[in-house]
Scaffold this motif. Structure first.
Motif, PDB file in Angstrom:
ATOM      1  N   LEU A   1      -6.792 -19.151  -9.070  1.00 22.18           N
ATOM      2  CA  LEU A   1      -6.868 -17.938  -7.858  1.00 22.18           C
ATOM      3  C   LEU A   1      -8.900 -17.990  -7.683  1.00 22.18           C
ATOM      4  O   LEU A   1      -9.197 -16.914  -8.580  1.00 22.18           O
ATOM      5  CB  LEU A   1      -6.653 -16.944  -6.910  1.00 22.18           C
ATOM      6  CG  LEU A   1      -6.299 -15.638  -5.512  1.00 22.18           C
ATOM      7  CD1 LEU A   1      -5.561 -16.808  -4.702  1.00 22.18           C
ATOM      8  CD2 LEU A   1      -5.808 -14.801  -5.347  1.00 22.18           C
ATOM      9  N   VAL A   2      -8.997 -18.197  -6.269  1.00 21.75           N
ATOM     10  CA  VAL A   2     -10.424 -17.715  -5.953  1.00 21.75           C
ATOM     11  C   VAL A   2     -10.706 -16.990  -4.264  1.00 21.75           C
ATOM     12  O   VAL A   2      -9.595 -17.904  -3.549  1.00 21.75           O
ATOM     13  CB  VAL A   2     -11.056 -18.808  -5.766  1.00 21.75           C
ATOM     14  CG1 VAL A   2     -12.899 -19.269  -5.776  1.00 21.75           C
ATOM     15  CG2 VAL A   2     -11.065 -20.006  -6.659  1.00 21.75           C
ATOM     16  N   THR A   3     -11.489 -15.665  -4.294  1.00 21.16           N
ATOM     17  CA  THR A   3     -11.995 -15.767  -2.958  1.00 21.16           C
ATOM     18  C   THR A   3     -13.386 -15.273  -3.315  1.00 21.16           C
ATOM     19  O   THR A   3     -14.236 -15.264  -4.068  1.00 21.16           O
ATOM     20  CB  THR A   3     -11.553 -14.081  -3.014  1.00 21.16           C
ATOM     21  OG1 THR A   3     -11.997 -13.433  -4.500  1.00 21.16           O
ATOM     22  CG2 THR A   3     -10.087 -14.363  -2.873  1.00 21.16           C
ATOM     23  N   THR A   4     -14.563 -15.446  -2.571  1.00 23.11           N
ATOM     24  CA  THR A   4     -16.047 -15.075  -2.655  1.00 23.11           C
ATOM     25  C   THR A   4     -16.395 -14.175  -1.041  1.00 23.11           C
ATOM     26  O   THR A   4     -15.609 -13.681   0.045  1.00 23.11           O
ATOM     27  CB  THR A   4     -16.369 -16.517  -1.956  1.00 23.11           C
ATOM     28  OG1 THR A   4     -16.143 -17.048  -0.742  1.00 23.11           O
ATOM     29  CG2 THR A   4     -15.780 -17.225  -3.136  1.00 23.11           C
TER      30      THR A   4
ATOM     31  N   ALA B   1       0.727  -1.377  -0.114  1.00 23.86           N
ATOM     32  CA  ALA B   1      -0.276  -0.130   0.054  1.00 23.86           C
ATOM     33  C   ALA B   1       0.750   0.617  -0.122  1.00 23.86           C
ATOM     34  O   ALA B   1       0.347   2.656  -0.867  1.00 23.86           O
ATOM     35  CB  ALA B   1      -0.760  -0.197   1.301  1.00 23.86           C
ATOM     36  N   ALA B   2       1.882   1.086   0.408  1.00 27.05           N
ATOM     37  CA  ALA B   2       2.728   2.525   0.878  1.00 27.05           C
ATOM     38  C   ALA B   2       3.630   2.636  -0.775  1.00 27.05           C
ATOM     39  O   ALA B   2       3.704   3.833  -0.587  1.00 27.05           O
ATOM     40  CB  ALA B   2       4.370   2.148   1.805  1.00 27.05           C
ATOM     41  N   LYS B   3       3.209   1.744  -1.701  1.00 30.83           N
ATOM     42  CA  LYS B   3       4.149   2.134  -2.924  1.00 30.83           C
ATOM     43  C   LYS B   3       2.842   2.652  -4.016  1.00 30.83           C
ATOM     44  O   LYS B   3       2.710   2.731  -5.122  1.00 30.83           O
ATOM     45  CB  LYS B   3       4.298   0.880  -3.561  1.00 30.83           C
ATOM     46  CG  LYS B   3       5.337   0.173  -2.826  1.00 30.83           C
ATOM     47  CD  LYS B   3       6.802   0.884  -3.647  1.00 30.83           C
ATOM     48  CE  LYS B   3       8.526   0.605  -3.024  1.00 30.83           C
ATOM     49  NZ  LYS B   3       9.249   1.419  -3.420  1.00 30.83           N
ATOM     50  N   GLY B   4       1.590   2.865  -3.189  1.00 35.22           N
ATOM     51  CA  GLY B   4       0.157   3.016  -4.293  1.00 35.22           C
ATOM     52  C   GLY B   4       0.071   1.826  -4.781  1.00 35.22           C
ATOM     53  O   GLY B   4      -1.017   1.902  -5.503  1.00 35.22           O
ATOM     54  N   ILE B   5      -0.414   0.587  -4.446  1.00 33.91           N
ATOM     55  CA  ILE B   5      -0.415  -0.130  -5.068  1.00 33.91           C
ATOM     56  C   ILE B   5      -1.861  -1.019  -4.473  1.00 33.91           C
ATOM     57  O   ILE B   5      -2.007  -1.153  -2.837  1.00 33.91           O
ATOM     58  CB  ILE B   5       0.459  -1.401  -5.030  1.00 33.91           C
ATOM     59  CG1 ILE B   5       1.752  -0.789  -6.111  1.00 33.91           C
ATOM     60  CG2 ILE B   5      -0.113  -2.487  -5.807  1.00 33.91           C
ATOM     61  CD1 ILE B   5       2.987  -1.642  -5.615  1.00 33.91           C
ATOM     62  N   ASN B   6      -3.160  -1.193  -5.063  1.00 32.80           N
ATOM     63  CA  ASN B   6      -4.620  -2.140  -4.374  1.00 32.80           C
ATOM     64  C   ASN B   6      -3.949  -3.176  -4.661  1.00 32.80           C
ATOM     65  O   ASN B   6      -3.910  -3.661  -5.452  1.00 32.80           O
ATOM     66  CB  ASN B   6      -5.618  -1.073  -5.492  1.00 32.80           C
ATOM     67  CG  ASN B   6      -6.073  -0.113  -4.835  1.00 32.80           C
ATOM     68  OD1 ASN B   6      -5.829   0.817  -3.370  1.00 32.80           O
ATOM     69  ND2 ASN B   6      -6.736   0.770  -5.672  1.00 32.80           N
ATOM     70  N   VAL B   7      -4.192  -3.800  -3.532  1.00 29.87           N
ATOM     71  CA  VAL B   7      -4.588  -5.374  -3.346  1.00 29.87           C
ATOM     72  C   VAL B   7      -6.201  -5.822  -3.405  1.00 29.87           C
ATOM     73  O   VAL B   7      -6.830  -5.292  -3.229  1.00 29.87           O
ATOM     74  CB  VAL B   7      -3.681  -5.639  -2.288  1.00 29.87           C
ATOM     75  CG1 VAL B   7      -4.134  -7.227  -2.100  1.00 29.87           C
ATOM     76  CG2 VAL B   7      -2.052  -5.308  -1.780  1.00 29.87           C
ATOM     77  N   ASP B   8      -5.996  -6.568  -4.028  1.00 28.97           N
ATOM     78  CA  ASP B   8      -7.387  -7.265  -4.475  1.00 28.97           C
ATOM     79  C   ASP B   8      -8.155  -8.063  -4.025  1.00 28.97           C
ATOM     80  O   ASP B   8      -7.976  -8.473  -3.210  1.00 28.97           O
ATOM     81  CB  ASP B   8      -7.930  -7.368  -5.806  1.00 28.97           C
ATOM     82  CG  ASP B   8      -9.045  -7.373  -6.642  1.00 28.97           C
ATOM     83  OD1 ASP B   8     -10.050  -6.838  -4.983  1.00 28.97           O
ATOM     84  OD2 ASP B   8      -9.627  -8.089  -8.055  1.00 28.97           O
ATOM     85  N   MET B   9      -7.355  -9.565  -4.952  1.00 32.88           N
ATOM     86  CA  MET B   9      -7.980 -10.903  -3.763  1.00 32.88           C
ATOM     87  C   MET B   9      -6.809 -10.998  -2.722  1.00 32.88           C
ATOM     88  O   MET B   9      -6.012 -10.960  -3.341  1.00 32.88           O
ATOM     89  CB  MET B   9      -7.744 -11.620  -5.507  1.00 32.88           C
ATOM     90  CG  MET B   9      -8.760 -11.320  -5.958  1.00 32.88           C
ATOM     91  SD  MET B   9      -9.253 -12.331  -8.057  1.00 32.88           S
ATOM     92  CE  MET B   9      -9.294 -14.091  -7.090  1.00 32.88           C
ATOM     93  N   ILE B  10      -7.095 -11.660  -1.687  1.00 29.61           N
ATOM     94  CA  ILE B  10      -6.403 -11.625  -1.001  1.00 29.61           C
ATOM     95  C   ILE B  10      -6.240 -13.729  -0.486  1.00 29.61           C
ATOM     96  O   ILE B  10      -7.741 -13.488  -0.328  1.00 29.61           O
ATOM     97  CB  ILE B  10      -5.742 -10.779   0.226  1.00 29.61           C
ATOM     98  CG1 ILE B  10      -5.727  -9.971   0.040  1.00 29.61           C
ATOM     99  CG2 ILE B  10      -5.095 -11.707   0.815  1.00 29.61           C
ATOM    100  CD1 ILE B  10      -5.515  -8.612   0.611  1.00 29.61           C
ATOM    101  N   THR B  11      -5.634 -14.131  -0.739  1.00 35.08           N
ATOM    102  CA  THR B  11      -5.289 -16.520  -0.509  1.00 35.08           C
ATOM    103  C   THR B  11      -4.363 -16.180   0.566  1.00 35.08           C
ATOM    104  O   THR B  11      -4.030 -16.250   0.573  1.00 35.08           O
ATOM    105  CB  THR B  11      -6.043 -16.977  -0.832  1.00 35.08           C
ATOM    106  OG1 THR B  11      -6.843 -16.191  -1.444  1.00 35.08           O
ATOM    107  CG2 THR B  11      -6.581 -18.125  -0.060  1.00 35.08           C
ATOM    108  N   GLN B  12      -4.779 -16.642   2.221  1.00 40.35           N
ATOM    109  CA  GLN B  12      -3.517 -17.330   2.953  1.00 40.35           C
ATOM    110  C   GLN B  12      -4.145 -18.617   3.397  1.00 40.35           C
ATOM    111  O   GLN B  12      -5.274 -19.083   3.412  1.00 40.35           O
ATOM    112  CB  GLN B  12      -3.805 -16.389   4.078  1.00 40.35           C
ATOM    113  CG  GLN B  12      -2.694 -16.895   5.008  1.00 40.35           C
ATOM    114  CD  GLN B  12      -3.338 -15.900   7.136  1.00 40.35           C
ATOM    115  OE1 GLN B  12      -3.176 -15.173   6.915  1.00 40.35           O
ATOM    116  NE2 GLN B  12      -2.259 -17.186   7.793  1.00 40.35           N
TER     117      GLN B  12
END
Length: 165
Positions: free
Chosen positions: A129-132, A41-52
């Motif tokens: 990749l899948v997020t729901t 985020a500090a680099k101005g990048i939006n992260v969208d889908m996240i899976t851990q």
């Protein structure tokens, strides 16, 4: 014709040029995920889908998507984890297409994901990749699979992409 409330899916949105970043062998420390996301985020990048992936034997994996145009900035930001953490592996998959299948009707209609995955499997579409959520299923696919995936989704749910009902 079905009533809008009878339809579990009311829109399909497609986004090209999506990069997938996977970081393997991260220490399973509570602060590592927010640290990584804050660094991006500090680099101005939006992260969208996240899976851990759940921790196993002290390590975990994290995958997330970003706009492919931001890939170089993201990799620069992530170098600190590669340098400071033993055995961390960063994998990049720069060319993906994101499908976002949305509908308020999903909230109360079991089996929508099963229908989606069955329709895609019939067309041999590989899902990366899948997020729901209760009302949204987002997935990444190879660009070569986009036309088959789109046709399968539109046919299964009786809706055209990029239009709400």
């Amino acid at each position: 014709m079905q009533d809008k409330q009878d339809k579990p899916v009311t829109s399909i949105n497609i986004t090209d040029n999506v990069a997938l970043i996977t970081i393997d062998n991260l220490p399973s420390e509570m602060n590592i995920v927010p640290d990584i996301l804050s660094t991006i985020a500090a680099k101005g990048i939006n992260v969208d889908m996240i899976t851990q992936i759940p921790p196993l034997k002290g390590t975990m994996s994290l995958s997330f998507s970003i706009p492919a145009d931001d890939l170089v900035k993201a990799l620069e930001a992530l170098q600190v984890y590669r340098k400071n953490t033993k055995d961390v592996k960063i994998e990049i998959d720069a060319e993906n297409t994101k499908f976002q299948i949305y509908g308020e009707g999903m909230r109360n209609m079991p089996g929508v994901a099963a229908r989606l995955f069955k329709a895609l499997s019939k067309e041999a579409v590989e899902i990366k990749l899948v997020t729901t959520s209760e009302v949204d299923i987002s997935l990444l696919v190879y660009p070569k699979d986009v036309d088959r995936a789109l046709a399968a989704i539109e046919e299964e749910f009786g809706i055209k992409a990029n239009q709400g009902l």
